[in-house]
Design an enzyme around this catalytic site. Sequence first.
Site, PDB file in Angstrom:
ATOM      1  N   ARG A  72      -0.317 -10.936  -5.972  1.00 23.98           N
ATOM      2  CA  ARG A  72      -1.357  -9.909  -5.852  1.00 23.98           C
ATOM      3  C   ARG A  72      -2.232 -10.236  -4.641  1.00 23.98           C
ATOM      4  NH1 ARG A  72       1.239  -9.077  -9.817  1.00 23.98           N
ATOM      5  NH2 ARG A  72       0.669  -8.239 -11.850  1.00 23.98           N
TER       6      ARG A  72
ATOM      7  N   GLU B  14      -2.580  -1.002   0.094  1.00 26.70           N
ATOM      8  CA  GLU B  14      -1.284  -0.713   0.704  1.00 26.70           C
ATOM      9  C   GLU B  14      -1.145   0.782   0.985  1.00 26.70           C
ATOM     10  OE1 GLU B  14       1.804  -2.414  -1.744  1.00 26.70           O
ATOM     11  OE2 GLU B  14       0.890  -4.410  -1.709  1.00 26.70           O
TER      12      GLU B  14
ATOM     13  N   HIS C  78       5.693  -5.307   0.928  1.00 25.33           N
ATOM     14  CA  HIS C  78       5.918  -5.307  -0.526  1.00 25.33           C
ATOM     15  C   HIS C  78       7.408  -5.078  -0.833  1.00 25.33           C
ATOM     16  CE1 HIS C  78       3.449  -4.680  -4.431  1.00 25.33           C
ATOM     17  NE2 HIS C  78       4.589  -5.275  -4.696  1.00 25.33           N
TER      18      HIS C  78
END
Length: 299
Positions: free
Chosen positions: A224, A253, A270
Amino acid sequence: MKVVVGASSFAENSDKAINILLNKGIEVVKNPYGRKLTIEETICHLQGADGLLAGLEILNEEVLSQTPNLKAISRIGIGMDNIDQKAAKKHKIKVSNTPDAPTTAVAEMALAALLTIGHEIIPCNEDVHNKIWRKRIGFSLINLNVLLIGYGRIGRKFAEYLRLLGSNCIIYDPYQPEMFEPDLETALQKAEVITLHASGNKELLTKENFSYIKDGAVILNCARGELINEDALYDALNTGKVSHYWGDVFWKEPYEGKLLECKNAVLTPHISTYNRLCRESMETEAVFNLLEDLGIGDK
């Protein structure tokens, strides 16, 4: 029955999961935008849906209160920070995730990042492309002191890989303090590499905790973004307190923050679960979970 998909890349590389639904005569509506949905788009997308195959879209009270037909949410992935589970329970919506499928893929990605940094692969590649023949000295994983913060499925798998390559694993898990290193500050002082695998969004590497980190340490984060203080990390990268950082998760993001200025930050969008086997496994597991919660499962 209607199932909608929030995850933007569902069935891009394999039809296995979507065919399970189609073969049952279920209407499937994929994410029409190819990106994370906004709250307004999610509400619109969910109208008339019985089930949701969720990505990272926000599923809060505002959303769930306006989706009266929704009976089940199946998250394609591990993290469920984007889902208000109290609101889901209030509206009698079942919630599931896929904690097993991503384990190996994410651990492999963390190992790839560490080896890439340790062997100076990125700057060496840039040198050769710029016609500079320079041999850089890296570091080995043998006898490397690696602190794993969080020791769930992914942390354990990554530790398994590290031990096979000769590294010394130091474990700190905020949810299991009695089993491992009880004090994060002490653990940080021992580590040459710090790798984050914790759940939740509580900041663990605070500004204060950066003062305990060894000079020249490497930090890896596939858990995270919120676990790290971004300002402190930025300062540490610029002063050399932290020699290298790899991040696959971010505070927001798509990421447009200050770490883009740091050449010693390796940043990926990611993608730790983005290999064909992992995506197919996650999607299939999520579909089976959804069917089970909708009362039509036949695993």
